[in-house]
Each structure stands twice: as C-alpha cells, then as structure tokens.
Motif scaffolding. Structure first.
Motif, PDB file in Angstrom:
ATOM      1  N   ASN A 135      29.331  73.529  28.969  1.00  0.00           N
ATOM      2  CA  ASN A 135      29.175  72.244  29.643  1.00  0.00           C
ATOM      3  C   ASN A 135      30.322  72.087  30.656  1.00  0.00           C
ATOM      4  OD1 ASN A 135      28.530  69.337  30.215  1.00  0.00           O
ATOM      5  ND2 ASN A 135      27.055  69.740  28.582  1.00  0.00           N
ATOM      6  N   PHE A 136      30.411  70.905  31.256  1.00  0.00           N
ATOM      7  CA  PHE A 136      31.251  70.726  32.440  1.00  0.00           C
ATOM      8  C   PHE A 136      32.318  69.671  32.257  1.00  0.00           C
ATOM      9  CE2 PHE A 136      26.902  71.875  33.465  1.00  0.00           C
ATOM     10  CZ  PHE A 136      27.139  73.154  33.956  1.00  0.00           C
ATOM     11  N   ARG A 137      33.569  70.113  32.381  1.00  0.00           N
ATOM     12  CA  ARG A 137      34.675  69.150  32.374  1.00  0.00           C
ATOM     13  C   ARG A 137      34.691  68.428  33.720  1.00  0.00           C
ATOM     14  NH1 ARG A 137      36.479  74.207  31.008  1.00  0.00           N
ATOM     15  NH2 ARG A 137      37.200  74.524  28.876  1.00  0.00           N
ATOM     16  N   PRO A 138      34.897  67.115  33.722  1.00  0.00           N
ATOM     17  CA  PRO A 138      35.032  66.408  35.000  1.00  0.00           C
ATOM     18  C   PRO A 138      36.463  66.539  35.511  1.00  0.00           C
ATOM     19  CG  PRO A 138      34.906  64.847  33.154  1.00  0.00           C
ATOM     20  CD  PRO A 138      34.910  66.209  32.557  1.00  0.00           C
ATOM     21  N   ALA A 139      36.684  67.497  36.423  1.00  0.00           N
ATOM     22  CA  ALA A 139      38.043  67.811  36.867  1.00  0.00           C
ATOM     23  C   ALA A 139      38.382  67.082  38.160  1.00  0.00           C
ATOM     24  CB  ALA A 139      38.179  69.312  37.089  1.00  0.00           C
ATOM     25  N   THR A 140      39.639  66.700  38.304  1.00  0.00           N
ATOM     26  CA  THR A 140      40.127  66.064  39.529  1.00  0.00           C
ATOM     27  C   THR A 140      41.132  67.014  40.193  1.00  0.00           C
ATOM     28  OG1 THR A 140      41.896  65.013  38.275  1.00  0.00           O
ATOM     29  CG2 THR A 140      39.882  63.730  38.576  1.00  0.00           C
ATOM     30  N   PRO A 141      41.456  66.790  41.474  1.00  0.00           N
ATOM     31  CA  PRO A 141      42.379  67.723  42.151  1.00  0.00           C
ATOM     32  C   PRO A 141      43.742  67.823  41.464  1.00  0.00           C
ATOM     33  CG  PRO A 141      41.241  66.352  43.754  1.00  0.00           C
ATOM     34  CD  PRO A 141      40.868  65.811  42.405  1.00  0.00           C
ATOM     35  N   ASP A 142      44.249  66.746  40.885  1.00  0.00           N
ATOM     36  CA  ASP A 142      45.560  66.805  40.230  1.00  0.00           C
ATOM     37  C   ASP A 142      45.470  66.865  38.709  1.00  0.00           C
ATOM     38  OD1 ASP A 142      44.772  64.229  39.671  1.00  0.00           O
ATOM     39  OD2 ASP A 142      46.336  63.229  40.835  1.00  0.00           O
ATOM     40  N   GLY A 143      44.270  66.982  38.193  1.00  0.00           N
ATOM     41  CA  GLY A 143      44.090  67.130  36.741  1.00  0.00           C
ATOM     42  C   GLY A 143      44.235  65.838  35.943  1.00  0.00           C
ATOM     43  N   LEU A 144      44.428  64.725  36.637  1.00  0.00           N
ATOM     44  CA  LEU A 144      44.594  63.440  35.938  1.00  0.00           C
ATOM     45  C   LEU A 144      43.284  62.654  35.965  1.00  0.00           C
ATOM     46  CD1 LEU A 144      48.023  62.310  37.470  1.00  0.00           C
ATOM     47  CD2 LEU A 144      47.604  63.673  35.405  1.00  0.00           C
ATOM     48  N   PRO A 145      43.057  61.798  34.966  1.00  0.00           N
ATOM     49  CA  PRO A 145      41.831  60.991  34.981  1.00  0.00           C
ATOM     50  C   PRO A 145      41.867  59.937  36.089  1.00  0.00           C
ATOM     51  CG  PRO A 145      43.278  60.274  33.206  1.00  0.00           C
ATOM     52  CD  PRO A 145      43.920  61.508  33.801  1.00  0.00           C
ATOM     53  N   ILE A 146      40.696  59.377  36.387  1.00  0.00           N
ATOM     54  CA  ILE A 146      40.577  58.291  37.362  1.00  0.00           C
ATOM     55  C   ILE A 146      40.210  57.034  36.572  1.00  0.00           C
ATOM     56  CG2 ILE A 146      39.423  57.481  39.453  1.00  0.00           C
ATOM     57  CD1 ILE A 146      38.635  60.432  39.987  1.00  0.00           C
ATOM     58  N   LEU A 147      41.146  56.102  36.511  1.00  0.00           N
ATOM     59  CA  LEU A 147      41.000  54.932  35.633  1.00  0.00           C
ATOM     60  C   LEU A 147      41.329  53.657  36.399  1.00  0.00           C
ATOM     61  CD1 LEU A 147      42.990  56.300  32.532  1.00  0.00           C
ATOM     62  CD2 LEU A 147      40.519  56.415  32.926  1.00  0.00           C
ATOM     63  N   GLY A 148      40.483  52.642  36.238  1.00  0.00           N
ATOM     64  CA  GLY A 148      40.809  51.334  36.793  1.00  0.00           C
ATOM     65  C   GLY A 148      39.983  50.981  38.011  1.00  0.00           C
ATOM     66  N   PRO A 149      40.409  49.931  38.744  1.00  0.00           N
ATOM     67  CA  PRO A 149      39.578  49.406  39.828  1.00  0.00           C
ATOM     68  C   PRO A 149      39.563  50.298  41.058  1.00  0.00           C
ATOM     69  CG  PRO A 149      41.638  48.156  39.633  1.00  0.00           C
ATOM     70  CD  PRO A 149      41.615  49.134  38.499  1.00  0.00           C
ATOM     71  N   GLY A 150      38.395  50.342  41.726  1.00  0.00           N
ATOM     72  CA  GLY A 150      38.288  50.965  43.037  1.00  0.00           C
ATOM     73  C   GLY A 150      38.647  49.950  44.108  1.00  0.00           C
ATOM     74  N   ARG A 151      38.401  50.324  45.364  1.00  0.00           N
ATOM     75  CA  ARG A 151      38.745  49.413  46.454  1.00  0.00           C
ATOM     76  C   ARG A 151      37.709  48.305  46.608  1.00  0.00           C
ATOM     77  NH1 ARG A 151      38.761  51.540  52.520  1.00  0.00           N
ATOM     78  NH2 ARG A 151      36.634  51.778  51.801  1.00  0.00           N
ATOM     79  N   ILE A 152      36.455  48.608  46.253  1.00  0.00           N
ATOM     80  CA  ILE A 152      35.397  47.599  46.374  1.00  0.00           C
ATOM     81  C   ILE A 152      35.485  46.649  45.180  1.00  0.00           C
ATOM     82  CG2 ILE A 152      32.895  47.239  46.539  1.00  0.00           C
ATOM     83  CD1 ILE A 152      32.710  50.237  47.383  1.00  0.00           C
ATOM     84  N   PRO A 153      35.609  45.338  45.413  1.00  0.00           N
ATOM     85  CA  PRO A 153      35.680  44.416  44.273  1.00  0.00           C
ATOM     86  C   PRO A 153      34.480  44.577  43.342  1.00  0.00           C
ATOM     87  CG  PRO A 153      36.220  43.276  46.326  1.00  0.00           C
ATOM     88  CD  PRO A 153      35.749  44.657  46.707  1.00  0.00           C
ATOM     89  N   GLY A 154      34.775  44.626  42.047  1.00  0.00           N
ATOM     90  CA  GLY A 154      33.713  44.774  41.046  1.00  0.00           C
ATOM     91  C   GLY A 154      33.433  46.211  40.632  1.00  0.00           C
ATOM     92  N   LEU A 155      34.065  47.189  41.309  1.00  0.00           N
ATOM     93  CA  LEU A 155      33.845  48.601  40.965  1.00  0.00           C
ATOM     94  C   LEU A 155      35.046  49.138  40.191  1.00  0.00           C
ATOM     95  CD1 LEU A 155      32.286  51.254  41.157  1.00  0.00           C
ATOM     96  CD2 LEU A 155      33.279  51.596  43.439  1.00  0.00           C
ATOM     97  N   PHE A 156      34.763  49.809  39.068  1.00  0.00           N
ATOM     98  CA  PHE A 156      35.816  50.369  38.207  1.00  0.00           C
ATOM     99  C   PHE A 156      35.462  51.810  37.859  1.00  0.00           C
ATOM    100  CE2 PHE A 156      35.822  45.841  37.785  1.00  0.00           C
ATOM    101  CZ  PHE A 156      37.161  45.492  37.734  1.00  0.00           C
ATOM    102  N   TYR A 157      36.502  52.580  37.524  1.00  0.00           N
ATOM    103  CA  TYR A 157      36.299  53.986  37.174  1.00  0.00           C
ATOM    104  C   TYR A 157      36.808  54.297  35.777  1.00  0.00           C
ATOM    105  CZ  TYR A 157      35.323  54.675  42.088  1.00  0.00           C
ATOM    106  OH  TYR A 157      34.762  54.597  43.334  1.00  0.00           O
ATOM    107  N   ALA A 158      36.032  55.127  35.090  1.00  0.00           N
ATOM    108  CA  ALA A 158      36.476  55.742  33.833  1.00  0.00           C
ATOM    109  C   ALA A 158      35.928  57.165  33.865  1.00  0.00           C
ATOM    110  CB  ALA A 158      35.941  54.969  32.628  1.00  0.00           C
TER     111      ALA A 158
END
Ligand SMILES: Cc1cc2nc3c(=O)[nH]c(=O)nc-3n(C[C@H](O)[C@H](O)[C@H](O)COP(=O)(O)OP(=O)(O)OC[C@H]3O[C@@H](n4cnc5c(N)ncnc54)[C@H](O)[C@@H]3O)c2cc1C
Length: 371
Positions: free
Chosen positions: A302-325
C-alpha cells in the motif's frame, strides 16, 4: 445532505478526527470511496516508535506527544467499540547484525542521549537475552523500552465503530472536490451530489492531491509504496518490534511476524513484487535466522502519504473552513491520537494541544505561503 464538518477519507486520520468532533457535539459526515481503513491504515505494521523514526526536534516532540496518548486512546477505542486493537508494550529494539551498522547505531544512540531521549544501549548478548530469536551475529542494540505496537487492521475497524457510536455518519462514494464560494469552504462535490458543510478536513492519505479544490502545492503529497510479508511462528519467535538498517519485524501475540517494508517510488501500482518479497524476507532471516523455516502466510502493499520534508500536514489551509490531516508518511498509526486531538481542536477553534506551526501546509510552498 449537510453536516457541520465533512471528513474526506476514512483511514485512521479521518476516523480519529471524526471521533473527536462527534464527541464535541458537532454533526460529522465521513466520506469514504472504499471501506473505512482499507488503504494505508490497514496495511501498516503498527509500530509506535518515535525513537527509530524521528530525529530530536519538533517532529520527535509530536511523536512523543502521540505515544504518550496511545495507552489511553487504545483503551477508549476498545471501550467504545467493544473490540481489541492489539496495543502491546515491550519497547522497540534497533539492532545491528554487522560491523558496518554498529558504529552508525552507536552514533545514533549518543545523539539521542544528548537530546535527552530515554534509550538503553545493549551489547549483543543482552539483546539476545531480551529476544532469544535474534541472530547470534547481533553486535548490539538500542532499546526504546517505552515504545509499543498496535494491530492496525483491528484498530481501523474499532475506530470506525467508535466514531460511528460517538455519532459520526459514514457515507460511501468518491469526493470529486472541495466546494468554495465567496472565498470560503461551503462543502464538497460528492459522487451523489453537493454536500454542504461549514468545514472540510482533507484526510485522503496518498490520494489527497486528487481531491480538487485543496490549496496544497504540486508534489505536497505523493505515494511511497511499502510491501509487507507475514510469517507464521509457533511458538512466537519474537515478542517486541525489531528494526535493522534494512527494515523491521513486527510480532503479533499469536506468533505472526510482519516483515517490512520496502520504500518505493512506484506511483499507485498496488502489487507485491519478487524484489520486494526478497528484500523483506532477507532482512527477516538475517535478523532472526529461525524465520527461514517459517511459512509465508500473507503479503500486501500500500501507499504511505509522503511529503517533501517527511512531516505530516496538519491544521488549517489558507481557505477559511479547509483543514488538513494528511501526509503522515511512515508514522500515521503512531500519530493517530495526536492528530485526532490537534486537528479537531483546530476545527473547533480551540487551542491545539501541540504547536501545529511546524506542520502547517504553508511551509510547503516555495515562498512558505500556501498556494
Ligand atoms: C507498508 C506500510 C507500513 C506502514 N507501517 C507503519 C507503522 O508501522 N507505523 C506507523 O505509524 N505508520 C505506518 N505506516 C504509515 C501509515 O499507514 C499511514 O501514515 C496512515 O495509515 C495514513 O493514514 P490516512 O488515514 O491518512 O490514510 P489512508 O489509510 O490511506 O486513508 C485515506 C482514505 O481516503 C480515502 N480516499 C482517498 N481519496 C478519496 C476521495 N476522493 N473520496 C473519498 N475517499 C477517498 C481512501 O480510500 C482511504 O481509505 C505504514 C504504511 C505502509 C504503506
């Protein structure tokens, strides 16, 4: 259809955040195109190891915060769901079975000790006293006695049930995109039609960038394939997680031992390959030669969700009401409890229990601002 909060994806992250939001009295709808937990979350080894996985710094701190929550989280999910999640202590052993890796391991142990991380340094005999199934070639080991493991398949089912019993609703089907009107999130475009929501949490794992309307830059999340083979040992050959420089062994109480894992840039090709099996079986037999005669009973990838720096993406995005986990890469099981607590707090507009600034999506764009 509508909800206060829509979660896109019902892996461990989507289910964990949904559980906390439902407990806070919000109306929560989790949208999953497949079966909750069916992707990376049920394919994982279930290792909970800040010691091996994180260098001292903010990420290690986040991992330790989550590890500290794990015992209570497991008990809570078991109580709510009525199902066991396989939480098991005993610590993690990182072993060296050759002269090349021994100085590397010693250097790591020294750096961890300087940073105040609790480790025990063992010679080969002491490591084999803890785990008699280890190779006689074992030169030494770092033991992280406070670490643990969990069974992600059991956890995925139990967390789904727990979130449902807390009041979260689940709906099957593909989310095509996040709906934005007047500069803020108003819901999602689902295969059954528009679903209105005041907030959306993107928790679609390795597939997160395929959901239109996010504000992450290209390449922010990519799949890194991992393959696992399972051996059956009776009586159990190992009782705690063992890492080498090539991979790991994760014993289950019933004697099954997961041998993992490859780290492959292979797109979304979900296959088990001869080379992948060779890699994980070879490291298994090197670390614990008794495994050479154990039957291979299962394998998967299966597939790990990898980011360029290896850290998770957590919290609000720039668009109000959008969040990441999302973007939990190799440590999404470990990070499930802290992600649930921190991202739900962000959605509710409350203070987060950990500083999410190092993990915000804004860090990923070239100029440090989310696009
Ligand atoms: C082989 C392997 C071993 C691992 N071992 C460990 C380990 O030992 N310890 C550890 O901590 N971590 C481990 N991990 C990492 C861990 O599994 C992941 O970080 C974690 O499962 C990510 O959780 P998630 O909920 O974000 O992703 P997923 O479980 O992949 O969930 C995402 C969900 O979103 C759904 N989805 C995607 N797109 C859409 C859409 N458009 N509409 C609706 N639904 C959608 C998918 O169907 C999926 O169910 C391992 C991973 C792999 C692959």
């Amino acid at each position: 259809m509508n909800a206060d909060v829509v979660l896109v994806g019902a892996g461990l992250q989507g289910c964990g955040v949904a559980l906390r939001l439902a407990q806070a009295g919000r109306s929560v709808l989790v949208l999953e195109r497949s079966i909750p937990g069916a992707e990376a979350s049920s394919a994982a080894g279930g290792i909970l190891s800040p010691g091996v996985e994180a260098e001292p710094g903010p990420f290690h701190h986040l991992c330790m915060e989550s590890l500290g929550r794990w015992s209570d989280f497991a008990a809570e999910v078991e109580r709510l769901s009525g199902s066991w999640v396989g939480f098991r202590g005993g610590g993690t052993l990182e072993v060296s079975v050759d002269d090349r890796f021994t100085p590397v391991l010693a250097g790591r142990a020294a750096a961890l000790e300087r940073a105040g991380v609790a480790v025990e340094i063992l010679d080969g005999d002491a490591a084999r006293r803890l785990e008699p199934g280890l190779s006689p070639e074992t030169r030494g080991a770092i033991w992280f006695p406070g670490e643990a493991s969990v069974d992600p398949r059991l956890l995925g089912r139990a967390l789904h049930v727990a979130a449902s019993r807390a009041g979260a609703r689940f709906l099957q089907g593909q989310v095509r995109g996040i709906a934005v009107e007047g500069g803020r999130v108003v819901g999602v475009d689902h295969e059954t039609g528009r679903i209105d929501a005041g907030a959306v949490v993107l928790a679609a794992g390795a597939w997160s960038l395929q959901v239109a309307g996010h504000d992450l830059p290209a390449g922010a999340v990519r799949p890194v394939r991992g393959q696992i083979a399972v051996l059956d040992t009776r009586p159990p050959l190992l009782s705690r997680v063992v890492f080498t420089d090539k991979g790991y062994l994760v014993p289950r109480p019933d004697g099954r031992i997961l041998c993992g894992s490859t780290m492959e840039e292979a797109g979304f090709e979900k296959v088990v390959t001869a080379g992948g099996l060779l890699h994980v079986l070879q490291l298994a037999v090197e670390a614990a030669p008794g495994l050479a005669t154990a039957p291979v009973v299962e394998s998967w990838s299966n597939f790990r969700p990898a980011t360029p720096d290896g850290l998770p993406i957590l919290g609000p995005g720039r668009i109000p009401g959008l969040f990441y986990a999302t973007g939990h890469y190799r440590n999404g099981v470990l990070l499930t409890p802290v992600t649930a607590d921190a991202v739900s707090a962000a959605v509710l507009g409350r203070a987060t229990p950990v500083d999410l600034a190092p993990f915000g999506p804004g860090r990923l764009s070239p100029r440090g601002a989310a696009r």
